[in-house]
Design an enzyme around this catalytic site. Structure first.
Site, PDB file in Angstrom:
ATOM      1  N   ARG A   1       0.837  -1.194   0.000  1.00 61.74           N
ATOM      2  CA  ARG A   1       0.000   0.000   0.000  1.00 61.74           C
ATOM      3  C   ARG A   1       0.875   1.248   0.000  1.00 61.74           C
ATOM      4  NH1 ARG A   1      -5.098  -0.765   4.155  1.00 61.74           N
ATOM      5  NH2 ARG A   1      -6.003  -2.651   3.199  1.00 61.74           N
TER       6      ARG A   1
ATOM      7  N   ASP B   1       1.636   5.331  -0.023  1.00 61.44           N
ATOM      8  CA  ASP B   1       1.044   6.518   0.576  1.00 61.44           C
ATOM      9  C   ASP B   1       0.664   7.541  -0.491  1.00 61.44           C
ATOM     10  OD1 ASP B   1       1.347   5.532   3.146  1.00 61.44           O
ATOM     11  OD2 ASP B   1       3.290   6.492   3.454  1.00 61.44           O
TER      12      ASP B   1
ATOM     13  N   ARG C   1      11.007   6.563   3.377  1.00 61.83           N
ATOM     14  CA  ARG C   1      11.196   8.018   3.372  1.00 61.83           C
ATOM     15  C   ARG C   1      11.962   8.494   4.603  1.00 61.83           C
ATOM     16  NH1 ARG C   1       6.279  11.292   2.766  1.00 61.83           N
ATOM     17  NH2 ARG C   1       4.913   9.560   3.346  1.00 61.83           N
TER      18      ARG C   1
END
Length: 283
Positions: free
Chosen positions: A60, A62, A211
Site C-alpha cells: 500500500r 502513501d 522516506r
C-alpha cells in the site's frame, strides 16, 4: 484474502503502474481519490460485474508515491474470466484515468497472494542536488535537495542499516504491527545526469520507513550528521524526531519479487507470522 480460491473462481494477477501525484494513496477511501478505488470501479464496469471486485495489493503506497511495478490480485468467476480476459487490458486502458495503467492481467499460480507471497519489494528514491533545482519535466518524481550530496558518505552510513533489525526508529508505529524488517539493499548512485538515486529493497516495509531512511541519509550526505548517526538512531529503537520524513513524490515502487510457484503458499503462510528478533519475544 485467503490463499484458497473458491471453487468455480480464478485468481487474477495484475501488474500495474501509476503516477501518485493526484492520488490519496493506494487504499480505497470513501471520499478521496485512490488507486484502489479507481481500479476496482473500472474492473467492475468493464467486466460487467454486479458487485465491486476486492483487490489485494503487494504494498500500500502513501499519498503522492508512485509505482512502476505494483502487483495486485482479485478473484472472479471462471465464466467471467473466460469471457473477458483477452480483452481486459484494452478495455481497462479505455476506462482508467491516464495516471494509472494495467500492463498485464493473467491467471495467478496456485498459492499466490500478492501481499503475503512476496519475498521483497524494491523502491527507488530520486534526489537532485543541482544548485539550480530540478528539471521541470521531472519535478513530480525527483526531490530537490539544496545542499550538495556526498554519495560515498551516504553509502557508508547505509551499510550499518542492512540486515534484520527493529526499525522502530524509522517507522510510524501501528497498533498490533511489528517494526522488524530485513533490509536487503540500501545503496546510492549518482547518474550521468546528476540525479542521485537510492535503491531500497526489503522483505517488507513499515509505514514511512523508506522516506525516513532517505531523510536520515540525506543529513549525512550534506554533512549535517556524521556517517555513524543513522546506525545509532536505529539501535535506539524508538521513533526519533530528528529523522526527517522526506516528501513522497521522489519515491517509486519499482518491483515486487516472488519465489518460484511451488513456494508461493509456504511463503504466504510464513509472512503472516509475527516476527521477533533473536532473544526477544515469547519467554
Amino acid at each position: 484474502m485467503s490463499d484458497e480460491v473458491e471453487p468455480g473462481h480464478v485468481r487474477v494477477r495484475l501488474d500495474l503502474s501509476y503516477d501518485g501525484k493526484d492520488f490519496s494513496g493506494w487504499a480505497k477511501q470513501r471520499v478521496l481519490r485512490t488507486v484502489q478505488g479507481e481500479l476496482e470501479s473500472a474492473l467492475q464496469i468493464v467486466m460487467r460485474l454486479p458487485d465491486p471486485v476486492e483487490l489485494t495489493v503487494a504494498g500500500r503506497t502513501d499519498a503522492g508515491v508512485h509505482a512502476r511495478g505494483q502487483v495486485a490480485q482479485f478473484d472472479v468467476r471462471d465464466e467471467v474470466w473466460a469471457e473477458h480476459h483477452d480483452k481486459l487490458l484494452r478495455r481497462l486502458a479505455g476506462r482508467l484515468p491516464h495516471d494509472v495503467r494495467v500492463w498485464k492481467a493473467a491467471e495467478a499460480p496456485e498459492g499466490f497472494n500478492a501481499r503475503f507471497s512476496a519475498i521483497w519489494r524494491r523502491y527507488a528514491y530520486r534526489v537532485g542536488d543541482h544548485q539550480g533545482g530540478v528539471d521541470p519535466l521531472r519535478r513530480g518524481h525527483v526531490l530537490w535537495h539544496q545542499w550538495p550530496l556526498d554519495v560515498d558518505a551516504m553509502n557508508e552510513a547505509a551499510a550499518a542499516l542492512l540486515g534484520e533489525h527493529d526499525f522502530a526508529a524509522y517507522c510510524k508505529k501501528r497498533e498490533g504491527a511489528t517494526t522488524i524488517r530485513t533490509l536487503q539493499q540500501l545503496s546510492w548512485e549518482r547518474a550521468e545526469d546528476g540525479i542521485v538515486t537510492a535503491t531500497v529493497r526489503a522483505d517488507a516495509f513499515c509505514h514511512n520507513m523508506v522516506r525516513s531512511l532517505v531523510g536520515a541519509l540525506l543529513h549525512v550526505g550534506d554533512g549535517h550528521r556524521p556517517t555513524d548517526w543513522p546506525g545509532k538512531v536505529l539501535r535506539a529503537a524508538v521513533r526519533d524526531s530528528s529523522v526527517h520524513v522526506v516528501k513522497p513524490h521522489g519515491l517509486t515502487l519499482e518491483e515486487v519479487g516472488y519465489p518460484a510457484d511451488e513456494l508461493l503458499a509456504a511463503r504466504s503462510k510464513e509472512a503472516r507470522n509475527m516476527r521477533t528478533l533473536p532473544g526477544v519475544g515469547c519467554c
